[in-house]
Design a protein around this motif. Structure first.
Motif, mmCIF file in Angstrom:
data_model
loop_
_atom_site.group_PDB
_atom_site.id
_atom_site.type_symbol
_atom_site.label_atom_id
_atom_site.label_comp_id
_atom_site.label_asym_id
_atom_site.label_seq_id
_atom_site.Cartn_x
_atom_site.Cartn_y
_atom_site.Cartn_z
ATOM 1 N N ALA A 183 0.839 -1.199 0.000
ATOM 2 C CA ALA A 183 0.000 0.000 0.000
ATOM 3 C C ALA A 183 0.876 1.252 0.000
ATOM 4 N N TYR A 184 1.976 1.217 0.755
ATOM 5 C CA TYR A 184 2.891 2.362 0.786
ATOM 6 C C TYR A 184 3.487 2.632 -0.594
ATOM 7 N N LYS A 185 3.778 1.563 -1.327
ATOM 8 C CA LYS A 185 4.346 1.736 -2.676
ATOM 9 C C LYS A 185 3.409 2.561 -3.547
ATOM 10 N N VAL A 186 2.145 2.190 -3.537
ATOM 11 C CA VAL A 186 1.158 2.905 -4.349
ATOM 12 C C VAL A 186 1.064 4.361 -3.905
ATOM 13 N N GLN A 187 0.978 4.579 -2.591
ATOM 14 C CA GLN A 187 0.851 5.936 -2.068
ATOM 15 C C GLN A 187 2.070 6.785 -2.408
ATOM 16 N N LEU A 188 3.262 6.206 -2.274
ATOM 17 C CA LEU A 188 4.486 6.959 -2.526
ATOM 18 C C LEU A 188 4.641 7.289 -3.999
ATOM 19 N N ARG A 189 4.364 6.323 -4.853
ATOM 20 C CA ARG A 189 4.451 6.590 -6.303
ATOM 21 C C ARG A 189 3.474 7.679 -6.708
ATOM 22 N N GLU A 190 2.253 7.617 -6.197
ATOM 23 C CA GLU A 190 1.258 8.636 -6.528
ATOM 24 C C GLU A 190 1.684 10.003 -6.001
ATOM 25 N N ALA A 191 2.230 10.037 -4.793
ATOM 26 C CA ALA A 191 2.657 11.310 -4.206
ATOM 27 C C ALA A 191 3.773 11.945 -5.032
ATOM 28 N N ILE A 217 11.895 1.437 -1.701
ATOM 29 C CA ILE A 217 12.904 2.166 -2.469
ATOM 30 C C ILE A 217 12.871 1.716 -3.928
ATOM 31 N N ASP A 218 12.744 0.408 -4.149
ATOM 32 C CA ASP A 218 12.703 -0.104 -5.520
ATOM 33 C C ASP A 218 11.484 0.406 -6.271
ATOM 34 N N ALA A 219 10.393 0.665 -5.540
ATOM 35 C CA ALA A 219 9.165 1.143 -6.180
ATOM 36 C C ALA A 219 9.360 2.520 -6.804
ATOM 37 N N ILE A 220 10.251 3.321 -6.219
ATOM 38 C CA ILE A 220 10.477 4.674 -6.749
ATOM 39 C C ILE A 220 11.799 4.786 -7.504
ATOM 40 N N ARG A 278 30.029 4.085 0.579
ATOM 41 C CA ARG A 278 29.314 3.222 -0.371
ATOM 42 C C ARG A 278 29.359 1.773 0.111
ATOM 43 N N ALA A 279 30.538 1.338 0.567
ATOM 44 C CA ALA A 279 30.676 -0.036 1.041
ATOM 45 C C ALA A 279 29.848 -0.264 2.300
ATOM 46 N N GLU A 280 29.878 0.693 3.232
ATOM 47 C CA GLU A 280 29.091 0.570 4.462
ATOM 48 C C GLU A 280 27.605 0.476 4.149
ATOM 49 N N THR A 281 27.168 1.275 3.186
ATOM 50 C CA THR A 281 25.748 1.278 2.823
ATOM 51 C C THR A 281 25.351 -0.048 2.201
ATOM 52 N N MET A 282 26.214 -0.597 1.366
ATOM 53 C CA MET A 282 25.926 -1.881 0.720
ATOM 54 C C MET A 282 25.849 -3.015 1.738
ATOM 55 N N GLU A 283 26.597 -2.881 2.830
ATOM 56 C CA GLU A 283 26.650 -3.949 3.831
ATOM 57 C C GLU A 283 25.676 -3.730 4.990
ATOM 58 N N SER A 284 24.954 -2.616 4.973
ATOM 59 C CA SER A 284 24.061 -2.298 6.083
ATOM 60 C C SER A 284 22.829 -3.200 6.074
ATOM 61 N N GLN A 285 22.096 -3.169 7.178
ATOM 62 C CA GLN A 285 20.930 -4.036 7.337
ATOM 63 C C GLN A 285 19.638 -3.406 6.819
ATOM 64 N N GLY A 286 19.645 -2.133 6.509
ATOM 65 C CA GLY A 286 18.427 -1.449 6.100
ATOM 66 C C GLY A 286 18.062 -1.679 4.651
ATOM 67 N N GLY A 287 17.060 -0.940 4.213
ATOM 68 C CA GLY A 287 16.554 -1.101 2.859
ATOM 69 C C GLY A 287 17.517 -0.666 1.778
ATOM 70 N N PHE A 288 18.420 0.245 2.107
ATOM 71 C CA PHE A 288 19.380 0.726 1.115
ATOM 72 C C PHE A 288 20.171 -0.419 0.498
ATOM 73 N N GLU A 292 17.619 -1.557 -5.437
ATOM 74 C CA GLU A 292 18.228 -1.328 -6.741
ATOM 75 C C GLU A 292 18.823 0.076 -6.847
ATOM 76 N N LEU A 293 18.510 0.904 -5.881
ATOM 77 C CA LEU A 293 19.110 2.242 -5.859
ATOM 78 C C LEU A 293 20.618 2.126 -5.725
ATOM 79 N N MET A 294 21.074 1.153 -4.938
ATOM 80 C CA MET A 294 22.501 0.931 -4.764
ATOM 81 C C MET A 294 23.078 0.119 -5.910
#
Length: 367
Positions: A183-191, A217-220, A278-288, A292-294
């Motif tokens: 649902a968030y994907k739809v809302q974010l894309r529309e926004a 993140i991939d949705a946008i 960049r390396a830290e972000t690639m290895e992090s636990q979050g959505g980043f 596909e943004l990374m």
């Protein structure tokens, strides 16, 4: 009042109708009626009819109108705040002001000052950019990430962060439940689509971006990619800022190493940090890390925010007093700065909270 002012104008224009081309009168009347209907009488507008970026009709549309009447009508229209030289009154793109504010208001962040200014200036000055500008801000809380995002908004838009061209998303607030990600994907894309339709140079700020679901993140991701348009809408003039704490420890380690070796923190360069970020972000636990943004290399710059030292905290305290119109002295600034917690335990070099709580803490030192 409006009818008293505008009515005689329309009557005068009608009286001179023999001098005009009636096609022009029709077009201009329709244009201004639409504006009045949408913005003053708040009628139900057609798509784009209420777009604040619309300009006063020019060239052939005004053919046949006496200059005096054109000036009168133009003056009235501009008094409503709807016309300006830039083409969109909501957008100021004050690069000089941006440079000044980053230099004067932002403390201890020579890398952020340089990278943010050059990235935005280059993007604004290049109308043929092949993708939106995407920046990722990294560092401890209180080092200035949100502060810089606000400075950017204040200098690119007339109404700053309150502009209808600026949208802030706070990951845990706007997208708190993983089970609702579809649902968030739809809302974010529309926004995002709606914002860009209304204001092509929209600034999107994603705070606590490390907490975004990777699917979100991939949705946008298409909106930040190298596409002419997505479903008929071009996003190439949009700006995306992602703010996160990812890489904060790595940034601090580099700053501490420079201090131990006797080097100035101002000698830290992007080459010392960007690849590590960049390396830290690639290895992090979050959505980043999983997005596909990374993997698509769509982030233009990873901007490091260094940990703040005692001298920087004093400057923040000084600014907080000035912002409230209060006088202070050096001794009081020292007291405010000394009240902060500093780490690591041995060196006590960096403020654990940066400058985040300074505006509130100075209340304790008021007479």
């Amino acid at each position: 009042m409006f009818l008293l002012w505008f009515g005689p104008l329309l009557w005068t224009l009608s009286a001179e109708a023999d001098f005009f081309h009636f096609d022009s009168i029709s077009n201009v009347s329709t244009y201004y009626f639409n504006y009045i209907y949408c913005n003053i009488w708040e009628g139900e507008c057609q798509p784009n009819q209420d777009d604040a970026a619309q300009q006063v009709p020019i060239r052939d549309l005004w053919a046949g109108f006496p200059h005096d009447y054109i000036s009168l009508l133009h003056q009235w229209y501009c008094s409503l705040g709807q016309c300006c030289e830039s083409g969109d009154c909501r957008i100021t793109n004050n690069i000089t002001g941006l440079a000044r504010d980053l230099q004067i208001k932002l403390h201890g962040q020579h890398l952020a000052q340089s990278v943010v200014l050059k990235a935005i200036q280059g993007f604004i000055n290049n109308p043929d950019s092949n993708k939106p500008l995407t920046l990722s801000f990294h560092g401890w809380s209180g080092t200035g990430k949100n502060f810089v995002a606000r400075i950017v908004a204040d200098n690119l838009y007339r109404d700053g962060v309150k502009s209808e061209c600026v949208r802030l998303f706070i990951a845990p607030f706007h997208f708190p439940h993983a089970r609702l990600v579809d649902a968030y994907k739809v809302q974010l894309r529309e926004a995002i689509r709606d914002m860009v339709l209304r204001c092509p140079q929209t600034l999107f700020i994603f705070d606590e971006a490390e907490k975004l679901h990777p699917g979100l993140i991939d949705a946008i991701k298409p909106y930040m990619d190298h596409y002419d348009n997505v479903d008929g809408v071009s996003y190439r003039r949009a700006i995306f800022l992602f703010l996160s704490n990812i890489g904060g420890a790595a940034i601090n380690d580099v700053a501490l190493d420079f201090w131990h070796s006797g080097q100035n923190r101002e000698d830290i360069g992007m080459e010392d940090l960007e690849h590590r970020l960049r390396a830290e972000t690639m290895e992090s636990q979050g959505g980043f890390a999983q997005s596909e943004l990374m993997s698509g290399h769509l982030i233009d710059f990873f901007v490091p925010f260094l940990p703040l030292e005692y001298r920087h905290v004093r400057l923040c305290a000084r600014d907080a007093y000035v912002a409230r119109g209060l006088e202070t002295d050096e001794a009081t600034l020292d007291e405010v700065a000394k009240a902060m917690l500093y780490v690591p335990k041995e060196e006590r070099l960096f403020s654990a909270q940066g400058c985040k709580s300074i505006p509130q803490r100075i209340n304790f030192f008021l007479p």
